[in-house]
Write a protein that holds these residues in place. Structure first.
Motif, mmCIF file in Angstrom:
data_model
loop_
_atom_site.group_PDB
_atom_site.id
_atom_site.type_symbol
_atom_site.label_atom_id
_atom_site.label_comp_id
_atom_site.label_asym_id
_atom_site.label_seq_id
_atom_site.Cartn_x
_atom_site.Cartn_y
_atom_site.Cartn_z
ATOM 1 N N ALA A 59 0.834 -1.218 0.000
ATOM 2 C CA ALA A 59 0.000 0.000 0.000
ATOM 3 C C ALA A 59 0.861 1.257 0.000
ATOM 4 C CB ALA A 59 -0.927 -0.019 1.213
ATOM 5 N N ILE A 60 1.955 1.225 0.773
ATOM 6 C CA ILE A 60 2.839 2.390 0.844
ATOM 7 C C ILE A 60 3.527 2.623 -0.491
ATOM 8 C CG2 ILE A 60 4.952 3.287 1.907
ATOM 9 C CD1 ILE A 60 4.134 1.858 4.492
ATOM 10 N N ALA A 61 3.933 1.539 -1.148
ATOM 11 C CA ALA A 61 4.646 1.654 -2.425
ATOM 12 C C ALA A 61 3.800 2.349 -3.491
ATOM 13 C CB ALA A 61 5.086 0.276 -2.903
ATOM 14 N N GLN A 62 2.477 2.308 -3.365
ATOM 15 C CA GLN A 62 1.587 2.921 -4.349
ATOM 16 C C GLN A 62 1.339 4.410 -4.095
ATOM 17 O OE1 GLN A 62 -1.942 0.511 -4.305
ATOM 18 N NE2 GLN A 62 -0.918 -1.328 -5.086
ATOM 19 N N LEU A 63 1.808 4.911 -2.953
ATOM 20 C CA LEU A 63 1.593 6.321 -2.646
ATOM 21 C C LEU A 63 2.460 7.206 -3.546
ATOM 22 C CD1 LEU A 63 1.564 6.230 1.279
ATOM 23 C CD2 LEU A 63 -0.400 6.361 -0.255
ATOM 24 N N LYS A 64 1.905 8.325 -3.946
ATOM 25 C CA LYS A 64 2.641 9.271 -4.783
ATOM 26 C C LYS A 64 3.779 9.891 -3.976
ATOM 27 C CE LYS A 64 2.040 13.339 -7.705
ATOM 28 N NZ LYS A 64 1.101 14.377 -8.200
ATOM 29 N N GLY A 65 4.980 9.873 -4.529
ATOM 30 C CA GLY A 65 6.145 10.436 -3.846
ATOM 31 C C GLY A 65 7.024 9.377 -3.198
ATOM 32 N N VAL A 66 6.531 8.154 -3.141
ATOM 33 C CA VAL A 66 7.309 7.053 -2.564
ATOM 34 C C VAL A 66 8.067 6.357 -3.694
ATOM 35 C CG1 VAL A 66 7.207 4.823 -1.393
ATOM 36 C CG2 VAL A 66 5.746 6.716 -0.642
ATOM 37 N N GLU A 67 9.378 6.270 -3.544
ATOM 38 C CA GLU A 67 10.208 5.601 -4.547
ATOM 39 C C GLU A 67 10.210 4.084 -4.340
ATOM 40 O OE1 GLU A 67 14.866 5.522 -6.033
ATOM 41 O OE2 GLU A 67 14.063 7.305 -5.035
ATOM 42 N N ASN A 68 10.303 3.662 -3.074
ATOM 43 C CA ASN A 68 10.393 2.223 -2.798
ATOM 44 C C ASN A 68 10.021 1.958 -1.341
ATOM 45 O OD1 ASN A 68 10.928 -0.498 -3.079
ATOM 46 N ND2 ASN A 68 13.119 -0.263 -2.668
ATOM 47 N N ALA A 69 9.369 0.837 -1.084
ATOM 48 C CA ALA A 69 9.066 0.389 0.281
ATOM 49 C C ALA A 69 9.640 -1.016 0.430
ATOM 50 C CB ALA A 69 7.559 0.379 0.529
ATOM 51 N N ASN A 70 10.621 -1.158 1.315
ATOM 52 C CA ASN A 70 11.371 -2.399 1.409
ATOM 53 C C ASN A 70 11.366 -2.929 2.837
ATOM 54 O OD1 ASN A 70 13.144 -4.504 0.760
ATOM 55 N ND2 ASN A 70 14.924 -3.248 1.310
ATOM 56 N N TYR A 71 11.212 -4.262 2.977
ATOM 57 C CA TYR A 71 11.304 -4.877 4.303
ATOM 58 C C TYR A 71 12.134 -6.166 4.251
ATOM 59 C CZ TYR A 71 7.511 -7.867 2.497
ATOM 60 O OH TYR A 71 6.748 -8.729 1.741
ATOM 61 N N GLY A 72 12.995 -6.286 3.220
ATOM 62 C CA GLY A 72 13.787 -7.502 3.075
ATOM 63 C C GLY A 72 12.887 -8.682 2.778
ATOM 64 N N GLN A 73 12.102 -8.543 1.699
ATOM 65 C CA GLN A 73 11.021 -9.475 1.411
ATOM 66 C C GLN A 73 11.411 -10.941 1.478
ATOM 67 O OE1 GLN A 73 11.587 -6.618 0.014
ATOM 68 N NE2 GLN A 73 9.765 -5.617 -0.824
ATOM 69 N N GLU A 74 12.455 -11.327 0.791
ATOM 70 C CA GLU A 74 12.807 -12.745 0.695
ATOM 71 C C GLU A 74 13.185 -13.319 2.058
ATOM 72 O OE1 GLU A 74 15.801 -13.291 -2.232
ATOM 73 O OE2 GLU A 74 14.541 -12.590 -3.898
ATOM 74 N N VAL A 75 14.032 -12.589 2.791
ATOM 75 C CA VAL A 75 14.485 -13.077 4.100
ATOM 76 C C VAL A 75 13.325 -13.125 5.089
ATOM 77 C CG1 VAL A 75 16.012 -12.607 6.060
ATOM 78 C CG2 VAL A 75 16.823 -12.217 3.722
ATOM 79 N N ILE A 76 12.511 -12.082 5.111
ATOM 80 C CA ILE A 76 11.422 -11.993 6.083
ATOM 81 C C ILE A 76 10.358 -13.055 5.818
ATOM 82 C CG2 ILE A 76 9.584 -10.528 6.983
ATOM 83 C CD1 ILE A 76 12.462 -9.802 7.826
ATOM 84 N N GLU A 77 10.026 -13.286 4.548
ATOM 85 C CA GLU A 77 9.029 -14.308 4.238
ATOM 86 C C GLU A 77 9.524 -15.698 4.620
ATOM 87 O OE1 GLU A 77 7.897 -13.841 0.173
ATOM 88 O OE2 GLU A 77 6.864 -11.929 0.513
ATOM 89 N N GLN A 78 10.823 -15.945 4.459
ATOM 90 C CA GLN A 78 11.399 -17.211 4.906
ATOM 91 C C GLN A 78 11.350 -17.315 6.427
ATOM 92 O OE1 GLN A 78 15.324 -17.572 3.233
ATOM 93 N NE2 GLN A 78 14.582 -17.844 1.143
ATOM 94 N N LEU A 79 11.594 -16.186 7.107
ATOM 95 C CA LEU A 79 11.522 -16.167 8.573
ATOM 96 C C LEU A 79 10.114 -16.490 9.043
ATOM 97 C CD1 LEU A 79 12.608 -15.469 11.431
ATOM 98 C CD2 LEU A 79 12.028 -13.084 10.949
ATOM 99 N N PHE A 80 9.101 -15.882 8.432
ATOM 100 C CA PHE A 80 7.711 -16.137 8.822
ATOM 101 C C PHE A 80 7.337 -17.606 8.586
ATOM 102 C CE2 PHE A 80 6.319 -11.453 8.031
ATOM 103 C CZ PHE A 80 6.981 -11.092 9.193
ATOM 104 N N ALA A 81 7.803 -18.170 7.453
ATOM 105 C CA ALA A 81 7.514 -19.582 7.166
ATOM 106 C C ALA A 81 8.179 -20.483 8.204
ATOM 107 C CB ALA A 81 8.009 -19.934 5.768
#
Length: 295
Positions: free
Chosen positions: A142-164
């Motif tokens: 949702a944040i990535a779609q806001l006007k003025g935001v270049e990128n929203a990052n949370y370390g997707q690959e590592v974090i999703e592996q952590l949650f799994a």
């Protein structure tokens, strides 16, 4: 039940324990070992779950802003991020502060930045925290779609592996605890069955003289509860001492590892072991008596 009758049952149970002292010691030892193993795995699983939960709460979203935005634009974006469902904290990091933090991370290698001179290529950013791990991905999108935001990052690959991984730990831990509890019940009921088998003639005589099933069963049930409670008490004392020593050693060498504090954790574990031990002792006696209640 009359108090006098209950006192008679208790005396009978204690007399039986004394008369069969070696068998009683064997039963208590078996209960203690079974519940100690169960308690150790319970402590391990709960600590793994605690560590996983701690790591999940430390996950945050870093929102990088486009260059050229005014202060008003950035305040407006910050306000819109705050209003998103699940967001608990939004912290603005200007590019100057970001450069200071980056230099701190480089430590002795700050000389690598000398080629930049007075130029600061880092963008302004927001650090966003959410109250539940499952909100991280949708909030980031949702944040990535806001006007003025270049990128929203949370370390997707590592974090999703952590949650799994944390989900797998919780499921496996629950299955393991249930399996060990059933194994402890099986071992304890069979141990008590040996005690009952040694007294099968006594049970048969009581049936012949007209004693009711309830009258025969109750002293054995009390006996099983005493055996279960005694074994659980031994397991509780050993487990408490072991965990106390372990946490002290861990805090000395691995202070960053978030183990569950001794208090009130050990109190809760002790209560669980005592209740489970007593209940399994009573249930084990009841199961063991079924075969011998028929003349």
């Amino acid at each position: 039940m009359k108090i006098r009758t209950f006192e008679y049952f208790v005396r009978e149970a204690i007399t039986s324990l004394r008369r069969n002292s070696l068998m009683s010691i064997a039963s208590v030892s078996t209960v203690a070992v079974s519940l100690l193993i169960l308690g150790m795995f319970l402590v391990m699983v709960l600590n793994l779950n605690h560590i996983a939960s701690t790591l999940e709460t430390q996950v945050q979203i870093t929102v990088y802003m486009e260059d050229g935005l005014s202060d008003r634009d950035m305040r407006e974006i910050g306000t819109r991020i705050t209003k998103l469902a699940g967001v608990t904290e939004v912290m603005f990091i200007d590019k100057g502060e970001a450069m200071v933090k980056f230099k701190d991370r480089l430590g002795e290698q700050q000389g690598l930045l000398t080629a930049l001179g007075d130029t600061n290529p880092l963008p302004n950013s927001f650090e966003v925290k959410v109250d539940k791990p499952e909100y991280v991905k949708p909030v980031s999108q949702a944040i990535a779609q806001l006007k003025g935001v270049e990128n929203a990052n949370y370390g997707q690959e590592v974090i999703e592996q952590l949650f799994a991984l944390t989900k797998l730990v919780r499921i496996f831990g629950l299955i393991l605890i249930v399996f060990l509890a059933l194994a402890a019940l099986f071992i304890i009921s069979n141990t008590i069955r040996i005690t009952v088998f040694a007294r099968r003639k006594e049970i048969g005589i009581m049936k012949y003289v007209g004693a009711t099933d309830w009258f025969i069963r109750f002293p054995f049930m009390i006996e099983g509860m005493i055996l279960g409670f005694s074994g659980a008490l031994c397991a509780m004392l050993i487990l408490s001492q072991t965990y106390s020593t372990l946490t002290e050693k861990v805090y000395e060498s691995l202070a960053f590892l978030p183990l569950i504090p001794k208090s009130p954790f050990l109190t809760h574990i002790s209560i669980v072991l005592l209740v489970v031990g007593t209940a399994i002792g009573a249930l084990g006696s009841t199961i063991s008596l079924k075969r011998f209640m028929k003349v």
